[in-house]
Design a protein around this motif. Structure first.
Motif, mmCIF file in Angstrom:
data_model
loop_
_atom_site.group_PDB
_atom_site.id
_atom_site.type_symbol
_atom_site.label_atom_id
_atom_site.label_comp_id
_atom_site.label_asym_id
_atom_site.label_seq_id
_atom_site.Cartn_x
_atom_site.Cartn_y
_atom_site.Cartn_z
ATOM 1 N N SER A 90 0.830 -1.213 0.000
ATOM 2 C CA SER A 90 0.000 0.000 0.000
ATOM 3 C C SER A 90 0.859 1.256 0.000
ATOM 4 C CB SER A 90 -0.947 -0.016 1.206
ATOM 5 O OG SER A 90 -0.255 0.181 2.428
ATOM 6 N N ILE A 148 -3.885 6.466 -2.154
ATOM 7 C CA ILE A 148 -4.202 5.238 -2.895
ATOM 8 C C ILE A 148 -5.460 5.503 -3.711
ATOM 9 C CG2 ILE A 148 -4.862 2.817 -2.703
ATOM 10 C CD1 ILE A 148 -3.279 2.716 -0.074
ATOM 11 N N TYR A 174 -4.815 -5.944 7.030
ATOM 12 C CA TYR A 174 -4.007 -4.717 7.100
ATOM 13 C C TYR A 174 -3.750 -4.358 8.564
ATOM 14 C CZ TYR A 174 -2.228 -0.056 6.465
ATOM 15 O OH TYR A 174 -1.414 1.057 6.504
ATOM 16 N N LEU A 206 -5.183 -6.173 0.237
ATOM 17 C CA LEU A 206 -4.651 -6.052 1.592
ATOM 18 C C LEU A 206 -5.297 -7.109 2.477
ATOM 19 C CD1 LEU A 206 -4.731 -2.153 1.967
ATOM 20 C CD2 LEU A 206 -2.874 -3.610 1.106
ATOM 21 N N THR A 246 -9.188 -1.292 -4.379
ATOM 22 C CA THR A 246 -8.525 -1.992 -3.284
ATOM 23 C C THR A 246 -9.487 -2.966 -2.618
ATOM 24 O OG1 THR A 246 -7.074 -0.098 -2.854
ATOM 25 C CG2 THR A 246 -7.328 -1.699 -1.082
ATOM 26 N N LEU A 269 -5.062 -3.306 -5.692
ATOM 27 C CA LEU A 269 -4.342 -3.568 -4.444
ATOM 28 C C LEU A 269 -5.142 -4.564 -3.611
ATOM 29 C CD1 LEU A 269 -1.945 -2.675 -2.574
ATOM 30 C CD2 LEU A 269 -3.432 -0.825 -1.774
#
Length: 207
Positions: free
Chosen positions: A100, A141, A122, A119, A145, A117
């Protein structure tokens, strides 16, 4: 190369995910392996990598002084493998945090950044230390995601994660599973749920 493992689909490759491990693990973490298997069945290649700090020593946590190299490893892997087509970066815990931050920094002059992205767990803050939130880079970002998070994760309660995810300026998808920080991949269904969300992300890119 002894620091990466690849899950190749049997048919055409729709996209490639470069995926890194957490601070205490390596590329053979169960969640990473099982997610790679799930994605291969859906036409997505997964490249599991050992981050540079883990290549240097088999055990022990990462050092702050090595974070720049850890962040750079995503673009370096994509360049080394000459990846074509859509590419995603991601990782579990520390690996996702490094991905990230690399996305927020933006690609170098001769690099192509990722299209999405991923994650996994996280690490929003150290357990019991919500004042140490790792959110400063999140507004930078701008790509789609996917966040996969355990309801019992001490690194972020679900409501904390949702609030932090709202700082991301790109489209976000949160997948909650009944697990703690490791996502209990053999029991929670996290690999399949994450894979489904990643496919939905790719569908967004193609819409």
């Amino acid at each position: 190369m002894t620091w990466l493992s690849i899950h190749d689909p049997d048919d055409a490759v729709r996209a490639t995910l470069v995926l890194a491990h957490g601070a205490g693990g390596n590329r053979d973490q169960a969640m990473l392996r099982l997610l790679g298997d799930e994605l291969a069945q859906r036409g997505v290649r997964t490249v599991r990598i050992d981050l540079p700090f883990r290549r240097q020593r088999p055990k022990g946590p990462p050092s702050p002084s090595g974070q720049a190299a850890d962040r750079a490893s995503f673009a370096e892997t994509a360049r080394l493998l000459e990846i074509d087509g859509p590419v995603l970066w991601g990782g579990h815990s520390y690996g996702g945090r490094m991905a990230s931050m690399a996305v927020a920094e933006g690609p170098g002059p001769d690099e192509q950044g990722p299209d999405g992205l991923v994650l996994l767990s996280y690490p929003l803050h150290p357990p019991g230390r919500p004042e140490k939130a790792r959110t400063a880079h999140l507004p930078d970002i701008t790509i789609p995601t996917v966040l996969v998070h355990g309801k019992r994760d001490p690194f972020a309660a679900p409501e904390e994660l949702a609030e932090a995810a709202g700082l991301i300026t790109g489209p976000i998808t949160i997948v909650e599973v009944a697990a703690a920080h490791d996502l209990a991949p053999a029991k929670s269904g996290a690999p399949a749920k994450a894979a489904d969300a990643i496919i939905a992300l790719l569908d967004q890119l193609n819409a």
